[in-house]
Write a protein that holds these residues in place. Sequence first.
Motif, PDB file in Angstrom:
ATOM      1  N   PRO A  81      40.699 -13.939 -46.251  1.00  0.00           N
ATOM      2  CA  PRO A  81      39.399 -13.611 -45.647  1.00  0.00           C
ATOM      3  C   PRO A  81      38.790 -14.800 -44.890  1.00  0.00           C
ATOM      4  O   PRO A  81      38.191 -14.626 -43.842  1.00  0.00           O
ATOM      5  N   ARG A  82      38.962 -16.005 -45.425  1.00  0.00           N
ATOM      6  CA  ARG A  82      38.419 -17.189 -44.742  1.00  0.00           C
ATOM      7  C   ARG A  82      39.086 -17.374 -43.381  1.00  0.00           C
ATOM      8  O   ARG A  82      38.418 -17.689 -42.402  1.00  0.00           O
ATOM      9  N   ASP A  83      40.394 -17.173 -43.309  1.00  0.00           N
ATOM     10  CA  ASP A  83      41.105 -17.294 -42.036  1.00  0.00           C
ATOM     11  C   ASP A  83      40.592 -16.263 -41.031  1.00  0.00           C
ATOM     12  O   ASP A  83      40.450 -16.560 -39.842  1.00  0.00           O
ATOM     13  N   LEU A  84      40.311 -15.045 -41.513  1.00  0.00           N
ATOM     14  CA  LEU A  84      39.787 -14.003 -40.624  1.00  0.00           C
ATOM     15  C   LEU A  84      38.393 -14.380 -40.112  1.00  0.00           C
ATOM     16  O   LEU A  84      38.084 -14.186 -38.938  1.00  0.00           O
ATOM     17  N   MET A  85      37.568 -14.956 -40.985  1.00  0.00           N
ATOM     18  CA  MET A  85      36.244 -15.420 -40.549  1.00  0.00           C
ATOM     19  C   MET A  85      36.372 -16.522 -39.513  1.00  0.00           C
ATOM     20  O   MET A  85      35.601 -16.570 -38.557  1.00  0.00           O
ATOM     21  N   CYS A  86      37.332 -17.395 -39.687  1.00  0.00           N
ATOM     22  CA  CYS A  86      37.569 -18.475 -38.718  1.00  0.00           C
ATOM     23  C   CYS A  86      37.956 -17.882 -37.364  1.00  0.00           C
ATOM     24  O   CYS A  86      37.438 -18.306 -36.327  1.00  0.00           O
ATOM     25  N   ALA A  87      38.837 -16.877 -37.369  1.00  0.00           N
ATOM     26  CA  ALA A  87      39.232 -16.227 -36.114  1.00  0.00           C
ATOM     27  C   ALA A  87      38.019 -15.561 -35.460  1.00  0.00           C
ATOM     28  O   ALA A  87      37.812 -15.675 -34.246  1.00  0.00           O
ATOM     29  N   ALA A  88      37.197 -14.874 -36.257  1.00  0.00           N
ATOM     30  CA  ALA A  88      36.000 -14.219 -35.725  1.00  0.00           C
ATOM     31  C   ALA A  88      35.050 -15.258 -35.126  1.00  0.00           C
ATOM     32  O   ALA A  88      34.446 -15.033 -34.067  1.00  0.00           O
ATOM     33  N   TYR A  89      34.912 -16.403 -35.775  1.00  0.00           N
ATOM     34  CA  TYR A  89      34.070 -17.474 -35.254  1.00  0.00           C
ATOM     35  C   TYR A  89      34.558 -17.929 -33.877  1.00  0.00           C
ATOM     36  O   TYR A  89      33.775 -18.045 -32.934  1.00  0.00           O
ATOM     37  N   HIS A  90      35.859 -18.190 -33.763  1.00  0.00           N
ATOM     38  CA  HIS A  90      36.392 -18.684 -32.495  1.00  0.00           C
ATOM     39  C   HIS A  90      36.271 -17.630 -31.390  1.00  0.00           C
ATOM     40  O   HIS A  90      35.980 -17.973 -30.235  1.00  0.00           O
ATOM     41  N   LEU A  91      36.459 -16.364 -31.717  1.00  0.00           N
ATOM     42  CA  LEU A  91      36.292 -15.302 -30.721  1.00  0.00           C
ATOM     43  C   LEU A  91      34.822 -15.162 -30.330  1.00  0.00           C
ATOM     44  O   LEU A  91      34.493 -15.023 -29.149  1.00  0.00           O
ATOM     45  N   GLY A  92      33.935 -15.208 -31.311  1.00  0.00           N
ATOM     46  CA  GLY A  92      32.502 -15.119 -31.035  1.00  0.00           C
ATOM     47  C   GLY A  92      32.008 -16.284 -30.198  1.00  0.00           C
ATOM     48  O   GLY A  92      31.142 -16.129 -29.338  1.00  0.00           O
ATOM     49  N   ASN A  93      32.580 -17.446 -30.429  1.00  0.00           N
ATOM     50  CA  ASN A  93      32.213 -18.628 -29.657  1.00  0.00           C
ATOM     51  C   ASN A  93      32.569 -18.465 -28.183  1.00  0.00           C
ATOM     52  O   ASN A  93      31.998 -19.120 -27.317  1.00  0.00           O
ATOM     53  N   ARG A  94      33.499 -17.550 -27.898  1.00  0.00           N
ATOM     54  CA  ARG A  94      33.901 -17.246 -26.521  1.00  0.00           C
ATOM     55  C   ARG A  94      33.243 -15.962 -26.018  1.00  0.00           C
ATOM     56  O   ARG A  94      33.605 -15.441 -24.972  1.00  0.00           O
ATOM     57  N   HIS A  95      32.301 -15.433 -26.803  1.00  0.00           N
ATOM     58  CA  HIS A  95      31.555 -14.216 -26.431  1.00  0.00           C
ATOM     59  C   HIS A  95      32.474 -13.032 -26.174  1.00  0.00           C
ATOM     60  O   HIS A  95      32.238 -12.238 -25.262  1.00  0.00           O
ATOM     61  N   MET A 116      45.803 -17.951 -28.820  1.00  0.00           N
ATOM     62  CA  MET A 116      44.890 -18.704 -29.668  1.00  0.00           C
ATOM     63  C   MET A 116      44.941 -18.159 -31.102  1.00  0.00           C
ATOM     64  O   MET A 116      45.040 -18.922 -32.070  1.00  0.00           O
ATOM     65  N   LEU A 117      44.894 -16.822 -31.234  1.00  0.00           N
ATOM     66  CA  LEU A 117      44.911 -16.202 -32.566  1.00  0.00           C
ATOM     67  C   LEU A 117      46.227 -16.481 -33.293  1.00  0.00           C
ATOM     68  O   LEU A 117      46.229 -16.776 -34.492  1.00  0.00           O
ATOM     69  N   LEU A 118      47.337 -16.403 -32.571  1.00  0.00           N
ATOM     70  CA  LEU A 118      48.628 -16.716 -33.185  1.00  0.00           C
ATOM     71  C   LEU A 118      48.658 -18.178 -33.639  1.00  0.00           C
ATOM     72  O   LEU A 118      49.164 -18.491 -34.722  1.00  0.00           O
ATOM     73  N   GLY A 119      48.070 -19.067 -32.842  1.00  0.00           N
ATOM     74  CA  GLY A 119      47.987 -20.481 -33.203  1.00  0.00           C
ATOM     75  C   GLY A 119      47.130 -20.719 -34.439  1.00  0.00           C
ATOM     76  O   GLY A 119      47.323 -21.701 -35.159  1.00  0.00           O
ATOM     77  N   LEU A 120      46.191 -19.812 -34.693  1.00  0.00           N
ATOM     78  CA  LEU A 120      45.349 -19.897 -35.894  1.00  0.00           C
ATOM     79  C   LEU A 120      46.013 -19.247 -37.109  1.00  0.00           C
ATOM     80  O   LEU A 120      45.424 -19.193 -38.182  1.00  0.00           O
ATOM     81  N   GLY A 121      47.231 -18.712 -36.919  1.00  0.00           N
ATOM     82  CA  GLY A 121      47.956 -18.112 -38.037  1.00  0.00           C
ATOM     83  C   GLY A 121      47.682 -16.634 -38.254  1.00  0.00           C
ATOM     84  O   GLY A 121      48.035 -16.077 -39.298  1.00  0.00           O
ATOM     85  N   MET A 122      47.076 -15.978 -37.255  1.00  0.00           N
ATOM     86  CA  MET A 122      46.774 -14.551 -37.382  1.00  0.00           C
ATOM     87  C   MET A 122      48.009 -13.718 -37.074  1.00  0.00           C
ATOM     88  O   MET A 122      48.899 -14.146 -36.341  1.00  0.00           O
ATOM     89  N   GLN A 123      48.016 -12.507 -37.611  1.00  0.00           N
ATOM     90  CA  GLN A 123      49.014 -11.509 -37.219  1.00  0.00           C
ATOM     91  C   GLN A 123      48.334 -10.624 -36.184  1.00  0.00           C
ATOM     92  O   GLN A 123      47.295 -10.022 -36.457  1.00  0.00           O
ATOM     93  N   VAL A 124      48.897 -10.554 -34.982  1.00  0.00           N
ATOM     94  CA  VAL A 124      48.292  -9.828 -33.875  1.00  0.00           C
ATOM     95  C   VAL A 124      49.228  -8.689 -33.473  1.00  0.00           C
ATOM     96  O   VAL A 124      50.383  -8.927 -33.131  1.00  0.00           O
ATOM     97  N   SER A 125      48.709  -7.446 -33.525  1.00  0.00           N
ATOM     98  CA  SER A 125      49.501  -6.266 -33.149  1.00  0.00           C
ATOM     99  C   SER A 125      48.895  -5.625 -31.916  1.00  0.00           C
ATOM    100  O   SER A 125      47.674  -5.462 -31.825  1.00  0.00           O
TER     101      SER A 125
END
Length: 162
Positions: A81-95, A116-125
């Motif tokens: 969940p923390r990683d997902l919040m981090c991804a949401a933060y970075h996306l929100g920072n880019r509006h 960027m999301l893959l670099g943060l360790g997210m799984q992107v489909s």
Amino acid sequence: MIHLTERITVSGHIDDTLELPFDLRQKSRLRVKLASGNEAALFLTRGIILRGGDLLKSEDGLVVQIVAAQEPVYNVIAPTPRDLMCAAYHLGNRHVPLQIGDGWLRLEQDYVLRDMLLGLGMQVSEVKAPFEPEAGAYGGGHRHGDDALHSLRPKNSGRAHG
């Protein structure tokens, strides 16, 4: 031509449907074709974002339901969940318009954001799905200054403010 001029909350019937992707559900003036094949035009108050399920009424009483179109989006999940919040933060920072679900994020496809999301360790489909991003902290339309904060203030409880 049918003129859709009002968003309503309740109707005893639905006469037609209108399927639109998110980018067109943000337009207040738009020429469209309903599911029946009838041509229509949106004449709505500026700043309205239409959502799947919303109802529009024409000048002559026709009720049209909005359908959120399937469109190419990314579904994002994270190891924690923390990683997902981090991804949401970075996306929100880019509006970035972002749909938030229980344990996942959804956004419009953009290869730079995917990398960027893959670099943060997210799984992107890559999927096709309706896109219903958050309306924003102030509930929708674009506002500035004190007006934007109005909706966050508690309702007047009868006490004087000083």
